[in-house]
Design an enzyme around this catalytic site. Structure first.
Site, PDB file in Angstrom:
ATOM      1  N   ASP A 189       0.855  -1.185   0.000  1.00 21.07           N
ATOM      2  CA  ASP A 189       0.000   0.000   0.000  1.00 21.07           C
ATOM      3  C   ASP A 189       0.893   1.237   0.000  1.00 21.07           C
ATOM      4  OD1 ASP A 189      -1.683   2.152   0.750  1.00 21.07           O
ATOM      5  OD2 ASP A 189      -2.984   0.830   1.913  1.00 21.07           O
ATOM      6  N   ALA A 190       0.588   2.187  -0.853  1.00 19.24           N
ATOM      7  CA  ALA A 190       1.396   3.404  -0.944  1.00 19.24           C
ATOM      8  C   ALA A 190       1.397   4.205   0.341  1.00 19.24           C
ATOM      9  CB  ALA A 190       0.881   4.282  -2.090  1.00 19.24           C
ATOM     10  N   GLU A 207       1.215   8.532 -12.872  1.00 19.95           N
ATOM     11  CA  GLU A 207      -0.245   8.605 -13.002  1.00 19.95           C
ATOM     12  C   GLU A 207      -0.963   7.553 -12.160  1.00 19.95           C
ATOM     13  OE1 GLU A 207      -1.427   8.816 -17.155  1.00 19.95           O
ATOM     14  OE2 GLU A 207       0.467   9.786 -17.660  1.00 19.95           O
TER      15      GLU A 207
END
Length: 294
Positions: free
Chosen positions: A136-137, A154
């Site tokens: 997870d970022a 993006e």
């Protein structure tokens, strides 16, 4: 067909409410790429993002040059240890590793995309310099101050808490490390808000930020030397919208399309219309983690 209809309907019910896109973002992103992954693979290959075009470039040429340009702007070299945040199926990581000789670690939320990225790295003979893992970022599985640079193409638009993602990147970067990339963004104002909502619903996005929100998030995370801009300041993005408009125009009428293609076509047309009006654009940022005193 009934299975596809059910899956598409389930996804569209999830994304209809912005609160669900925020609170159930993991399920939303997983469902989205389960639906569209095959189309993306066939249409875009391993680099599933837009590109800034130079004169006379094909899409493939523009994409490769775009990825190399970002690496060069970030000062990535063979001595760099680089994080690719939300790395997708690995195209940018492979291009940047091959171009610079750097070691690149990609993280992505979707396990199937991580496996595909690993396959793409093996096919290019880059297993020794490129690796991928599910993460997870906003909760990166790395120690502090591991990477010399980080980038994203993006993908932060999928992340609900973008400020937290910036803080996590700052945590894992070494002193003076560069954080850079591109993201889908919106202009300010009610019309842009409406355009952004349509794009988010059809692309499985949590929300689109403005340039001011991006700048604020970077500053709050402790970054300095912050530069944010409309990507059009760096070159020509119009060929992306030209291509999407051409592809959608060649499809059968909307009511004859399968549910997934119908949704993707609606999304492509919304993105193109927003880009033409200026309410939607690809933003660019470049910032540096605070340099610690010796």
């Amino acid at each position: 067909m009934s299975t596809e209809i059910d899956a598409t309907a389930q996804f569209q019910a999830l994304v209809a409410d912005p609160r669900h896109r925020r609170d159930d973002s993991t399920a939303m992103v997983e469902q989205y790429y389960a639906l569209v992954g095959d189309v993306y693979r066939e249409s875009w290959g391993p680099s599933q993002h837009m590109a800034c075009y130079g004169p006379g470039q094909s899409r493939e040429e523009a994409t490769e040059a775009h990825e190399k340009d970002l690496a060069d702007r970030a000062g990535i070299t063979a001595d760099s240890y680089v994080l690719d945040l939300c790395s997708g199926v690995g195209g940018p990581a492979c291009t940047i590793a091959a171009h610079t000789g750097a070691r690149v670690t990609g993280v992505d939320l979707v396990a199937d995309r991580v496996r595909e990225a690993q396959d793409n790295a093996r096919k290019r003979g880059l297993e020794g310099r490129v690796s991928f893992r599910v993460a997870d970022a906003t909760a990166l599985p790395f120690d502090d101050s591991v990477f010399t640079a980080a980038y994203s193409f993006e993908a932060l638009c999928h992340v609900p808490d973008k400020h937290r993602a910036h803080r996590e990147v700052a945590r894992v970067l070494r002193s003076g490390g560069v954080w850079t990339g591109y993201d889908w963004m919106r202009a300010a104002g009610p019309q842009a808000d409406e355009v952004a909502e349509t794009i988010c619903r059809t692309h499985g996005l949590a929300a689109l930020a403005t340039l001011d929100e991006l700048r604020q998030g970077l500053a709050a995370a402790g970054f300095t030397d912050i530069h944010v801009s409309d990507g059009r300041d760096l070159g020509d993005w119009a060929p992306n919208w030209d291509l999407l408009e051409k592809l959608t125009a060649e499809l059968p009428p909307r009511d004859q399309l399968p549910p997934v293609l119908r949704m993707m076509t609606d999304g492509a047309r919304a993105a193109c219309a927003g880009a033409r009006s200026g309410d939607f654009f690809i933003g660019y940022w470049h910032a540096r983690r605070t340099q610690e005193e010796p």
